[in-house]
Design a protein around this motif. Structure first.
Motif: not given
Length: 422
Positions: A314-315, A317-319, A322
Motif C-alpha cells: 500500500t502507499s 506501507e511504501k511511505w 521510505r
C-alpha cells in the motif's frame, strides 16, 4: 501425542538458547580481542573537559554527564576530581554500554526466525567490531556519542514490543536526555526514536496509531526546544563561570591539558566556524575517497531499500519504508556545519544497523526477506563475499575530524604534495 510434542518443542527451545549463548560467548571473545587491539588507555582532553560542565553553573549546554560525574564525587567516598578517576569512570561507562549493546543483540537474536539466524549473526558481528574499535580507541574513548547511542538503544528496546506498554512513554524523556547530553543528538541519534515511532504509527490503527504519533510529536518538540535553548540561550553566564570550569577541567584532564576551544564554544558561545574551516577542507578531501572505498556497501544498501519499498503493498506501507530509508538524512546539518566526519559516518552506519536489527526483531517480514535474501544472494554469487564482512576493519576505528587512520594516511600525503591546507 500432545505431551511428546511439548517435550520436542522444549528440547528445541533449549537447543536454540544454547546455540545463542555459544554465539554470544564467541562474540564476547571477539570484542575482548578488539578491546586489546584498540584500547589506548587515554582520555583525550576534549572528552575529559566535558566532565567539568555541570548544572551547578546553570542549565548549560552538554552539562548532563558532567553533572552526573560530579554528583558521584559528592555521594561517594572517592575523590573523582582527578584524571585517574576520569579514566576509571570512562572505562566503566564504556563496558556498561557494551553490556547494553549485547543485551540489545541478545533480544534481536532471540526474536529472529531460525532460518535467518546466521545472517543476523554476521550483522551483529559487524556492529560489535565497529563499536568496540570506536569507543575504546583514544579519539572517542569517553566521547558523548556513547551516551547518546545508549539512550537510543534503550528507546529501541522499549519500542520493539508489539503493542504500547507501560514504559513506552519513556521515549519522550529519553529524547530530552539525549539533547541534554549533547545537542547534536537531535541530528545524530534522535532519528532512531522518531523513525521507530513513525514506523509503529503507520503499522497500527486507531488509538495505538494516535499514541505513537503523539509520542513522536512530543519527542520532536521537547528535543527541538532543548536544542534551541542550548544553542541560543544557554551562554548568558558564560563569562562568570568560565574560570571555575577551566580550573575543574584542568584537574580532570591529562597533565592539566584541558580543551580550551570546547569551553570557549559551549560556555562563552564563541563561533568556531572560521577556526574549523581548514578541518572542513580535510573532510572535503577525505569524503569522496571514503565513499568510493565503501561504494560496494552503498550499492548494497540502495538495493536493499529499493527492494523493501518495492515489496510494500500500500502507499502507506511504501511511505513507512521510505521514512526508514531516509532516516539518516537528519545527519546532513552535521556534515554541512561541523567537522567530525568520522563520528558523523559512524552515526549514519549505526542508524541503519539499529533500525534494521530492531525491525527484524519486531518481525517485519518484508525487511527480513529482503535483508537476509540479499545477503544469501551475495553469498551465492560471489565466492569472496565473506571479505565484505572483514573489509571494513581497514577503516576501524572511526576517528573524529579525520574519518579514520586509513583516510588520514591518504589525505595527509595528498595535502603535502598538492593542497597545502593544513
Amino acid at each position: 501425542m500432545h505431551t511428546s510434542m511439548k517435550k520436542g518443542f522444549g528440547k528445541m527451545v533449549r537447543k536454540e538458547k544454547k546455540t545463542l549463548r555459544r554465539y554470544m560467548l564467541v562474540l564476547s571473545v571477539v570484542a575482548f580481542a578488539m578491546f586489546l587491539r584498540f584500547y589506548d588507555q587515554r582520555v583525550d582532553s576534549y572528552n575529559s573537559t566535558i566532565l567539568a560542565f555541570s548544572y551547578q553553573h546553570g542549565f548549560i549546554s552538554r552539562g548532563l554527564v558532567g553533572t552526573i560525574y560530579q554528583f558521584i564525587h559528592k555521594i561517594t567516598p572517592f575523590n573523582m576530581i582527578s584524571y585517574q578517576m576520569v579514566m576509571r569512570f570512562t572505562l566503566a561507562v564504556t563496558l556498561l554500554f557494551h553490556l547494553l549493546l549485547f543485551y540489545f543483540f541478545w533480544v534481536c537474536l532471540k526474536r529472529c526466525k531460525e532460518q535467518y539466524l546466521q545472517s543476523l549473526e554476521y550483522v551483529i558481528l559487524f556492529c560489535t567490531l565497529l563499536t568496540v574499535s570506536m569507543f575504546f580507541s583514544r579519539r572517542n574513548f569517553g566521547r558523548l556519542d556513547i551516551y547518546m547511542l545508549a539512550l537510543s538503544l534503550i528507546a529501541a528496546l522499549i519500542l520493539m514490543k508489539e503493542k504500547p506498554g507501560r514504559l513506552t512513554w519513556l521515549v519522550v524523556p529519553l529524547s530530552a536526555l539525549g539533547v541534554m547530553v549533547h545537542q547534536g543528538y537531535v541530528f545524530m541519534y534522535l532519528n532512531v526514536i522518531l523513525v521507530l515511532l513513525i514506523y509503529k504509527a503507520l503499522s497500527e490503527e486507531g488509538k495505538c496509531k494516535r499514541y505513537y504519533l503523539l509520542l513522536a510529536g512530543a519527542s520532536f518538540v521537547v528535543a527541538s526546544a532543548l536544542f534551541l535553548w542550548f544553542e541560543l540561550f544557554s551562554h548568558g553566564n558564560g563569562a562568570l563561570i568560565y574560570d571555575e570550569i577551566v580550573t575543574m577541567a584542568g584537574k580532570l584532564s591529562y597533565k592539566g591539558q584541558y580543551h580550551d576551544t570546547l569551553i570557549a564554544h559551549e560556555i562563552l558561545g564563541e563561533d568556531l566556524t572560521a577556526q574549523e574551516w581548514p578541518m572542513h577542507l580535510e573532510n572535503f578531501i577525505e569524503t569522496p575517497i571514503f565513499l568510493f572505498l565503501i561504494s560496494p556497501y552503498i550499492m548494497l544498501g540502495v538495493t536493499l531499500m529499493r527492494g523493501i519499498i518495492a515489496q510494500a503493498k500500500t502507499s502507506v506501507e511504501k511511505w513507512k519504508y521510505r521514512i526508514v530509508a531516509l532516516g539518516a538524512v537528519t545527519m546532513l546539518p552535521m556534515f554541512v556545519l561541523k567537522v567530525d566526519y568520522g563520528r558523523w559516518f559512524f552515526a549514519v552506519i549505526m542508524y541503519y544497523a539499529v533500525i534494521l536489527l530492531a525491525l527484524t526483531a519486531m518481525g517485519d517480514e518484508i525487511v527480513e526477506t529482503q535483508l537476509f535474501g540479499l545477503m544469501a544472494r551475495v553469498r551465492e554469487k560471489y565466492s569472496w563475499s565473506m571479505l565484505l564482512l572483514f573489509y571494513p576493519v581497514y577503516f576501524m576505528p572511526f576517528w573524529d575530524v579525520h574519518i579514520c587512520v586509513l583516510l588520514k594516511n591518504i589525505s595527509n600525503p595528498l595535502n603535502e604534495a598538492y593542497f597545502h591546507i593544513w
